[in-house]
Design a protein around this motif. Structure first.
Motif, PDB file in Angstrom:
ATOM      1  N   SER A 268      -1.752 -47.707 -11.435  1.00  0.00           N
ATOM      2  CA  SER A 268      -1.270 -48.167 -10.131  1.00  0.00           C
ATOM      3  C   SER A 268      -0.768 -49.602 -10.188  1.00  0.00           C
TER       4      SER A 268
ATOM      5  N   ARG B 275      -8.893 -42.354 -16.725  1.00  0.00           N
ATOM      6  CA  ARG B 275      -7.805 -41.871 -17.573  1.00  0.00           C
ATOM      7  C   ARG B 275      -8.170 -42.143 -19.026  1.00  0.00           C
TER       8      ARG B 275
ATOM      9  N   LEU C  20     -11.223 -42.822  -8.198  1.00  0.00           N
ATOM     10  CA  LEU C  20     -10.180 -42.519  -9.170  1.00  0.00           C
ATOM     11  C   LEU C  20      -9.114 -43.608  -9.229  1.00  0.00           C
TER      12      LEU C  20
ATOM     13  N   ARG D 142      -9.499 -34.695 -13.621  1.00  0.00           N
ATOM     14  CA  ARG D 142      -9.377 -33.842 -12.438  1.00  0.00           C
ATOM     15  C   ARG D 142     -10.708 -33.145 -12.122  1.00  0.00           C
TER      16      ARG D 142
ATOM     17  N   TYR E  53      -5.474 -33.984  -7.101  1.00  0.00           N
ATOM     18  CA  TYR E  53      -6.463 -34.037  -8.172  1.00  0.00           C
ATOM     19  C   TYR E  53      -7.765 -33.354  -7.777  1.00  0.00           C
TER      20      TYR E  53
ATOM     21  N   GLN F 249     -10.872 -40.976  -3.710  1.00  0.00           N
ATOM     22  CA  GLN F 249      -9.661 -41.775  -3.885  1.00  0.00           C
ATOM     23  C   GLN F 249      -9.984 -43.138  -4.494  1.00  0.00           C
TER      24      GLN F 249
ATOM     25  N   HIS G 295      -6.702 -44.180  -6.940  1.00  0.00           N
ATOM     26  CA  HIS G 295      -5.408 -43.766  -6.416  1.00  0.00           C
ATOM     27  C   HIS G 295      -4.980 -44.676  -5.276  1.00  0.00           C
ATOM     28  N   SER G 296      -3.691 -45.022  -5.249  1.00  0.00           N
ATOM     29  CA  SER G 296      -3.190 -45.891  -4.192  1.00  0.00           C
ATOM     30  C   SER G 296      -3.002 -45.143  -2.885  1.00  0.00           C
ATOM     31  N   ASN G 297      -2.895 -43.809  -2.958  1.00  0.00           N
ATOM     32  CA  ASN G 297      -2.645 -43.002  -1.771  1.00  0.00           C
ATOM     33  C   ASN G 297      -3.516 -41.757  -1.817  1.00  0.00           C
TER      34      ASN G 297
ATOM     35  N   VAL H  95      -2.216 -38.463  -3.353  1.00  0.00           N
ATOM     36  CA  VAL H  95      -2.327 -38.260  -4.800  1.00  0.00           C
ATOM     37  C   VAL H  95      -3.680 -37.643  -5.122  1.00  0.00           C
ATOM     38  N   THR H  96      -4.701 -38.138  -4.462  1.00  0.00           N
ATOM     39  CA  THR H  96      -6.056 -37.614  -4.675  1.00  0.00           C
ATOM     40  C   THR H  96      -6.135 -36.136  -4.316  1.00  0.00           C
TER      41      THR H  96
END
Length: 385
Positions: free
Chosen positions: A258, A232, A348, A328, A359, A345, A350-352, A355-356
């Motif tokens: 997160s 990010r 990046l 992305r 993206y 995942q 991501h917790s889940n 979400v990935t």
């Protein structure tokens, strides 16, 4: 504190001596009712009430002179005293939304929110409309009226303001100032969160070429690092030397969106980019600001616009894209290269995996190829006429 009894008229109040800056304020009591007082400091005169009732001490602040006239203070003060003596007084019930935000919500945000600046920014628009209302007087209709006034914003932005208000008044419930959150029951607007803009390989090459030619090297490097790592942009620009591994193979981000720490691993091009930035950095920031001493750079929006302008001139621009689309693009490219969404995942942060999936996804050409391969696998010997 002073035991001086005075008249509360304009002539007397204006003549009261002011304590020096940093000195404690002085309270002056009203001749007709010593419970009503004027607290004089170096910068203001504030109306306050002090009283003891059934073994308990009460203190309430009402407003400042001359903004609040004595007649208004007198009326509210006697109502406050009556509420205390009748048992109807509830602590904090006289707080305005602005006072509650300043005294309770703001300190909480500084301590607990990862994005305190955004929380503070949203408060400004809210306080202009609701700040002077008492917390206990705000209704669901007030909330809906404010949200409807944000018609110029996207549905997602309006929902973020609703989330801000919901948090603010849930804290008022927790502090037993109100019994029910007025935001409860207000429906969120439908958001179109499906974003599929990623840069093609041709666009990515053009982006990097123009970024490398940018006169603002630090800002351009931050943009390229986001593309090369999927970080990010907020994490990129706040990167410090202390987060980097000694060999620059990775960086440990102490806090991400997160709420957890994340280790980012760098490719060779990313390492070379970071080395160049460290050579010109004069403090702990990898991307130091040359305008604001001791700070890192701001969001490189202007640099992004210049790079896109160059891409357009070269004919390597298929449509607008945002800084976040660089992240992305990295995720989608990794999925295509590795065919492993779990790897994407983790990369990046991501917790889940759901979400990935928003993206990183296969582009149309890969979906078309997959469809062709599936039919051939299902019907290897069938000939379509």
């Amino acid at each position: 504190m002073s035991n001086t009894l005075i008249d509360f008229n304009q002539k007397v109040l204006n003549a009261l001596p002011r304590p020096g800056k940093g000195e404690q304020g002085v309270e002056y009591r009203w001749k007709k009712n010593p419970r009503l007082r004027a607290l004089v400091s170096s910068s203001y005169i504030r109306w306050v009430v002090r009283l003891s009732w059934k073994g308990q001490r009460y203190y309430e602040s009402f407003g400042t002179y001359p903004e609040m006239k004595f007649a208004d203070f007198n009326q509210q003060a006697y109502q406050f005293i009556a509420d205390v003596q009748s048992g109807a007084y509830q602590k904090g019930s006289r707080l305005t939304v602005q006072q509650f935000f300043t005294e309770v919500a703001l300190p909480y945000s500084r301590k607990h929110h990862r994005d305190h600046k955004t929380f503070l920014s949203r408060s400004k628009r809210v306080m202009k409309v609701l700040g002077k209302k008492r917390v206990t007087d705000v209704t669901r209709r007030d909330i809906e009226g404010f949200l409807n006034s944000l018609s110029g914003l996207s549905n997602a932005s309006v929902n973020r303001y609703q989330a801000f208000l919901s948090k603010l008044f849930s804290m008022a419930v927790e502090h037993e100032i109100i019994e029910k959150n007025p935001v409860k029951g207000v429906k969120k607007l439908v958001e179109n969160n499906l974003k599929d803009r990623v840069l093609s390989p041709k666009e990515s090459e053009s982006f990097c070429r123009h970024a490398c030619a940018e006169p603002n090297f630090i800002h351009a490097s931050a943009l390229m690092l986001s593309l090369l790592t999927g970080m990010r942009i907020g994490n990129v620009i706040s990167l410090t030397r202390s987060m980097l591994a000694d060999d620059l193979s990775s960086a440990l981000l102490p806090m991400t969106k997160s709420g957890k720490a994340q280790r980012i691993y760098f490719s060779e091009p990313a390492k070379r980019l970071i080395r160049k930035c460290l050579k010109v950095s004069f403090n702990d920031w990898v991307f130091p600001s040359f305008k604001n001493k001791g700070e890192h750079i701001a969001y490189p929006r202007a640099c992004m616009e210049r790079v896109q302008k160059g891409m357009k001139a070269d004919g390597c621009f298929d449509g607008p894209f945002t800084i976040h689309d660089l992240r992305r693009t990295h995720g989608t490219s990794m999925l295509i290269a590795t065919n492993d969404i779990r790897l994407v995942q983790q990369s990046l942060g991501h917790s889940n995996v759901s979400v990935t999936e928003r993206y990183a996804y296969y582009q149309n050409i890969h979906l078309a190829q997959a469809s062709q391969q599936t039919v051939e696998a299902m019907l290897p010997n069938f000939q379509f006429s």
